[in-house]
Design an enzyme around this catalytic site. Sequence first.
Site, short mmCIF file in Angstrom:
data_model
loop_
_atom_site.label_atom_id
_atom_site.label_comp_id
_atom_site.label_asym_id
_atom_site.label_seq_id
_atom_site.Cartn_x
_atom_site.Cartn_y
_atom_site.Cartn_z
CG ASN A 11 41.05 50.66 36.85
OD1 ASN A 11 41.20 49.50 36.51
ND2 ASN A 11 41.58 51.12 37.97
CB CYS A 45 43.94 59.08 36.27
SG CYS A 45 44.22 59.50 34.54
NE ARG A 46 39.39 60.23 39.38
CZ ARG A 46 38.09 60.54 39.34
NH1 ARG A 46 37.60 61.38 40.24
NH2 ARG A 46 37.30 60.03 38.43
CB SER A 47 41.02 53.63 40.75
OG SER A 47 40.94 53.38 39.37
#
Length: 158
Positions: free
Chosen positions: A10, A12-14
């Site tokens: 939780n 980078c991507r999300s």
Amino acid sequence: MRLLVVCLGNICRSPMAEGVLRARIEASPLAGQVEIDSAGTGDWHVGQPPDRRAVAKAREHGVDIGDLRARQFAVDDHHDFDWLLCADRANLRDVRRLAPADGARAGSGLLLEWAGLADDPEIPDPYTGGEAQFEHVFRLLDAAAAGVLARLQREYRR
């Protein structure tokens, strides 16, 4: 409609997905009708802001995620959200493994597939990469946000 984007830590991507989804939805006729949040299956970064490279990449594209803080995915998320949209198959497996036996309401799936982008349904983790990997992931997430918005407008508009 409540959507939760899930990745590993939780950071980078999300959070990038949360930011770009929120920006697209708030600029659409669905503003105020869809809630977006993000979480990680791991607990390593709980309470921390997103990775500085994710913050910089999002900001470069006009999306501010600097105020977000990492949180760990919880069993209750199965009750609190309509959809749990995962970055990759490992995250999806972990989310489904934590599904409560009492009949949770949330559906779960891969974010890119749910958004109609199924060529390669996994979003690579840019954490160990550089600027090019963060740019690639942001572009995937921006395309996914467009697909999610289109789907929501078709299926869930009130």
